[in-house]
Design a protein around this motif. Structure first.
Motif, PDB file in Angstrom:
ATOM      1  N   ASP A   9       0.819  -1.209   0.000  1.00  0.00           N
ATOM      2  CA  ASP A   9       0.000   0.000   0.000  1.00  0.00           C
ATOM      3  C   ASP A   9       0.854   1.261   0.000  1.00  0.00           C
ATOM      4  OD1 ASP A   9      -2.357  -1.436  -0.065  1.00  0.00           O
ATOM      5  OD2 ASP A   9      -2.651  -1.368   2.121  1.00  0.00           O
ATOM      6  N   ILE A  10       1.938   1.249   0.762  1.00  0.00           N
ATOM      7  CA  ILE A  10       2.837   2.409   0.781  1.00  0.00           C
ATOM      8  C   ILE A  10       3.426   2.630  -0.609  1.00  0.00           C
ATOM      9  CG2 ILE A  10       5.058   3.294   1.639  1.00  0.00           C
ATOM     10  CD1 ILE A  10       4.371   1.998   4.361  1.00  0.00           C
ATOM     11  N   LEU A  11       3.938   1.565  -1.209  1.00  0.00           N
ATOM     12  CA  LEU A  11       4.531   1.686  -2.542  1.00  0.00           C
ATOM     13  C   LEU A  11       3.514   2.165  -3.568  1.00  0.00           C
ATOM     14  CD1 LEU A  11       6.835  -1.458  -2.603  1.00  0.00           C
ATOM     15  CD2 LEU A  11       7.566   0.935  -2.727  1.00  0.00           C
ATOM     16  N   LYS A  12       2.295   1.635  -3.494  1.00  0.00           N
ATOM     17  CA  LYS A  12       1.252   2.043  -4.439  1.00  0.00           C
ATOM     18  C   LYS A  12       0.941   3.531  -4.310  1.00  0.00           C
ATOM     19  CE  LYS A  12      -3.164   1.349  -3.727  1.00  0.00           C
ATOM     20  NZ  LYS A  12      -4.408   0.668  -3.372  1.00  0.00           N
ATOM     21  N   ASN A  13       0.925   4.029  -3.074  1.00  0.00           N
ATOM     22  CA  ASN A  13       0.521   5.415  -2.835  1.00  0.00           C
ATOM     23  C   ASN A  13       1.649   6.434  -2.931  1.00  0.00           C
ATOM     24  OD1 ASN A  13      -2.398   5.317  -2.292  1.00  0.00           O
ATOM     25  ND2 ASN A  13      -1.768   3.910  -0.683  1.00  0.00           N
ATOM     26  N   ILE A  14       2.885   5.973  -3.104  1.00  0.00           N
ATOM     27  CA  ILE A  14       3.972   6.933  -3.327  1.00  0.00           C
ATOM     28  C   ILE A  14       4.372   6.977  -4.799  1.00  0.00           C
ATOM     29  CG2 ILE A  14       4.873   6.793  -0.975  1.00  0.00           C
ATOM     30  CD1 ILE A  14       7.193   5.093  -2.154  1.00  0.00           C
ATOM     31  N   GLY A  15       3.610   6.306  -5.622  1.00  0.00           N
ATOM     32  CA  GLY A  15       3.879   6.345  -7.056  1.00  0.00           C
ATOM     33  C   GLY A  15       4.570   5.107  -7.568  1.00  0.00           C
ATOM     34  N   THR A  16       4.456   4.025  -6.890  1.00  0.00           N
ATOM     35  CA  THR A  16       5.025   2.713  -7.200  1.00  0.00           C
ATOM     36  C   THR A  16       6.550   2.687  -7.058  1.00  0.00           C
ATOM     37  OG1 THR A  16       5.311   2.969  -9.588  1.00  0.00           O
ATOM     38  CG2 THR A  16       3.140   2.220  -8.821  1.00  0.00           C
ATOM     39  N   LYS A  17       7.070   1.504  -7.206  1.00  0.00           N
ATOM     40  CA  LYS A  17       8.502   1.253  -7.078  1.00  0.00           C
ATOM     41  C   LYS A  17       9.322   2.097  -8.042  1.00  0.00           C
ATOM     42  CE  LYS A  17      11.543  -2.453  -8.532  1.00  0.00           C
ATOM     43  NZ  LYS A  17      11.672  -3.860  -8.885  1.00  0.00           N
ATOM     44  N   SER A  18       8.776   2.355  -9.209  1.00  0.00           N
ATOM     45  CA  SER A  18       9.516   3.098 -10.233  1.00  0.00           C
ATOM     46  C   SER A  18       9.730   4.562  -9.869  1.00  0.00           C
ATOM     47  CB  SER A  18       8.800   2.998 -11.576  1.00  0.00           C
ATOM     48  OG  SER A  18       7.513   3.591 -11.470  1.00  0.00           O
ATOM     49  N   SER A  38       5.101  14.650  -6.677  1.00  0.00           N
ATOM     50  CA  SER A  38       3.695  14.923  -6.996  1.00  0.00           C
ATOM     51  C   SER A  38       2.909  13.639  -7.244  1.00  0.00           C
ATOM     52  CB  SER A  38       3.602  15.849  -8.216  1.00  0.00           C
ATOM     53  OG  SER A  38       4.066  15.190  -9.376  1.00  0.00           O
ATOM     54  N   LYS A  39       3.595  12.533  -7.516  1.00  0.00           N
ATOM     55  CA  LYS A  39       2.912  11.250  -7.709  1.00  0.00           C
ATOM     56  C   LYS A  39       2.471  10.621  -6.390  1.00  0.00           C
ATOM     57  CE  LYS A  39       5.173   9.874 -12.006  1.00  0.00           C
ATOM     58  NZ  LYS A  39       6.026   8.849 -12.641  1.00  0.00           N
ATOM     59  N   ALA A  40       3.034  11.095  -5.278  1.00  0.00           N
ATOM     60  CA  ALA A  40       2.700  10.532  -3.963  1.00  0.00           C
ATOM     61  C   ALA A  40       1.389  11.114  -3.458  1.00  0.00           C
ATOM     62  CB  ALA A  40       3.822  10.822  -2.978  1.00  0.00           C
ATOM     63  N   ASN A  41       0.550  10.244  -2.931  1.00  0.00           N
ATOM     64  CA  ASN A  41      -0.732  10.646  -2.359  1.00  0.00           C
ATOM     65  C   ASN A  41      -0.567  10.681  -0.831  1.00  0.00           C
ATOM     66  OD1 ASN A  41      -3.325  10.943  -1.435  1.00  0.00           O
ATOM     67  ND2 ASN A  41      -4.213   9.494  -2.887  1.00  0.00           N
ATOM     68  N   ASP A  42      -0.223  11.855  -0.307  1.00  0.00           N
ATOM     69  CA  ASP A  42       0.080  12.005   1.116  1.00  0.00           C
ATOM     70  C   ASP A  42      -1.060  11.537   2.008  1.00  0.00           C
ATOM     71  OD1 ASP A  42       2.331  13.196   0.105  1.00  0.00           O
ATOM     72  OD2 ASP A  42       1.780  15.229   0.701  1.00  0.00           O
ATOM     73  N   GLU A  43      -2.275  11.952   1.692  1.00  0.00           N
ATOM     74  CA  GLU A  43      -3.430  11.611   2.530  1.00  0.00           C
ATOM     75  C   GLU A  43      -3.679  10.106   2.549  1.00  0.00           C
ATOM     76  OE1 GLU A  43      -4.920  13.637   4.683  1.00  0.00           O
ATOM     77  OE2 GLU A  43      -3.435  15.088   3.971  1.00  0.00           O
ATOM     78  N   ALA A  44      -3.520   9.465   1.401  1.00  0.00           N
ATOM     79  CA  ALA A  44      -3.734   8.018   1.350  1.00  0.00           C
ATOM     80  C   ALA A  44      -2.674   7.289   2.174  1.00  0.00           C
ATOM     81  CB  ALA A  44      -3.698   7.534  -0.100  1.00  0.00           C
ATOM     82  N   VAL A  45      -1.431   7.763   2.124  1.00  0.00           N
ATOM     83  CA  VAL A  45      -0.368   7.138   2.919  1.00  0.00           C
ATOM     84  C   VAL A  45      -0.630   7.356   4.406  1.00  0.00           C
ATOM     85  CG1 VAL A  45       2.115   7.120   3.413  1.00  0.00           C
ATOM     86  CG2 VAL A  45       1.338   7.371   1.066  1.00  0.00           C
ATOM     87  N   LEU A  52       1.884   6.518  10.935  1.00  0.00           N
ATOM     88  CA  LEU A  52       1.526   7.579  11.877  1.00  0.00           C
ATOM     89  C   LEU A  52       1.436   8.941  11.206  1.00  0.00           C
ATOM     90  CD1 LEU A  52       3.835   6.469  14.831  1.00  0.00           C
ATOM     91  CD2 LEU A  52       1.405   5.978  14.504  1.00  0.00           C
ATOM     92  N   ASP A  53       2.321   9.191  10.233  1.00  0.00           N
ATOM     93  CA  ASP A  53       2.354  10.499   9.585  1.00  0.00           C
ATOM     94  C   ASP A  53       3.245  10.432   8.358  1.00  0.00           C
ATOM     95  OD1 ASP A  53       1.750  13.162   9.204  1.00  0.00           O
ATOM     96  OD2 ASP A  53       3.062  13.917  10.779  1.00  0.00           O
ATOM     97  N   VAL A  54       3.197  11.496   7.570  1.00  0.00           N
ATOM     98  CA  VAL A  54       4.083  11.677   6.429  1.00  0.00           C
ATOM     99  C   VAL A  54       4.761  13.027   6.593  1.00  0.00           C
ATOM    100  CG1 VAL A  54       4.185  12.054   3.932  1.00  0.00           C
ATOM    101  CG2 VAL A  54       2.737  10.255   4.848  1.00  0.00           C
ATOM    102  N   VAL A  55       6.076  13.052   6.434  1.00  0.00           N
ATOM    103  CA  VAL A  55       6.842  14.286   6.571  1.00  0.00           C
ATOM    104  C   VAL A  55       7.698  14.453   5.330  1.00  0.00           C
ATOM    105  CG1 VAL A  55       8.592  15.497   7.930  1.00  0.00           C
ATOM    106  CG2 VAL A  55       6.935  14.030   9.084  1.00  0.00           C
ATOM    107  N   LYS A  56       7.629  15.651   4.747  1.00  0.00           N
ATOM    108  CA  LYS A  56       8.498  15.972   3.608  1.00  0.00           C
ATOM    109  C   LYS A  56       9.547  16.937   4.117  1.00  0.00           C
ATOM    110  CE  LYS A  56       4.785  15.642   0.239  1.00  0.00           C
ATOM    111  NZ  LYS A  56       4.044  16.374  -0.794  1.00  0.00           N
ATOM    112  N   GLN A  57      10.806  16.506   4.086  1.00  0.00           N
ATOM    113  CA  GLN A  57      11.849  17.330   4.660  1.00  0.00           C
ATOM    114  C   GLN A  57      13.186  17.009   4.000  1.00  0.00           C
ATOM    115  OE1 GLN A  57      12.385  16.582   8.839  1.00  0.00           O
ATOM    116  NE2 GLN A  57      13.282  18.572   9.190  1.00  0.00           N
ATOM    117  N   GLY A  58      13.923  18.045   3.636  1.00  0.00           N
ATOM    118  CA  GLY A  58      15.269  17.885   3.101  1.00  0.00           C
ATOM    119  C   GLY A  58      15.331  17.042   1.847  1.00  0.00           C
ATOM    120  N   GLY A  59      14.311  17.131   1.002  1.00  0.00           N
ATOM    121  CA  GLY A  59      14.295  16.339  -0.219  1.00  0.00           C
ATOM    122  C   GLY A  59      13.872  14.900  -0.006  1.00  0.00           C
ATOM    123  N   GLN A  60      13.448  14.587   1.202  1.00  0.00           N
ATOM    124  CA  GLN A  60      13.030  13.227   1.525  1.00  0.00           C
ATOM    125  C   GLN A  60      11.522  13.167   1.743  1.00  0.00           C
ATOM    126  OE1 GLN A  60      15.122  12.124   5.055  1.00  0.00           O
ATOM    127  NE2 GLN A  60      17.062  11.850   3.992  1.00  0.00           N
TER     128      GLN A  60
END
Length: 178
Positions: A9-18, A38-45, A52-60
């Protein structure tokens, strides 16, 4: 517990393995560097059971898991079967120099300084707390600066910040007593 469904599910919602440029983990987070965030669906993850949460920080793109992060990370590696150049072997994944947003000199310098102090931050915080408690005890009259307890606590609070040997701390403590 089987973490493979969560990994899928995580892989699917971050835009797949690719979409994954690199992956690693720390104590509580699985850290991705994505090719296209932009391919990642933050709310779905965030809504996934076990996240617990999603954090975008330092290019990660960091997926906060908690104590079971190692098991989730291993499940993601099993499910995705990433090539060796994607898996960072435990190092923190970071954007490379050829990424669109280049770090400036100041950001690189601050990153270096923070990476030096992060390992000792807890020690410095503890020393500061000891010094604060010591000050409160002195102000309220529970301790005097000549008492043995004060000298020991002062040495404990000073040790992490002291560049000199422990002999200098003992010398300072003995001078206060005299």
């Amino acid at each position: 517990m089987d973490y493979k469904p969560l990994a899928k599910d995580i892989l699917k919602n971050i835009g797949t393995k690719s979409n994954v440029k690199s992956i690693t983990h720390c104590v509580t987070r699985v850290r991705f560097v994505l090719k296209d965030e932009s391919k990642a669906n933050d709310e779905a993850v965030k809504d996934l059971d076990g996240v617990l949460d999603v954090v975008k920080q330092g290019g990660q793109y960091q997926v906060v898991i908690g104590p079971s992060v190692g098991s989730v990370y291993d499940a993601i590696l099993d499910v995705a079967n990433f090539p060796d150049d994607v898996v960072n072997g435990g190092e923190i994944a970071a954007p490379t120099d050829d990424d669109a947003e280049e770090k400036g000199f100041l950001n690189k310098a601050l990153g270096l300084i923070s990476s030096i102090f992060i390992p000792v931050l807890g020690l410095l915080s503890g020393a500061g707390m000891i010094k604060a408690i010591l000050s409160l005890c002195t102000v309220t009259g529970l301790l005097t600066d000549k008492s043995g307890t004060y000298i020991i606590l002062s040495a404990l609070g000073t040790t992490p910040c002291q560049v000199h040997s422990l002999n200098n701390i003992n010398y300072d403590a003995l001078n206060r007593r005299a």
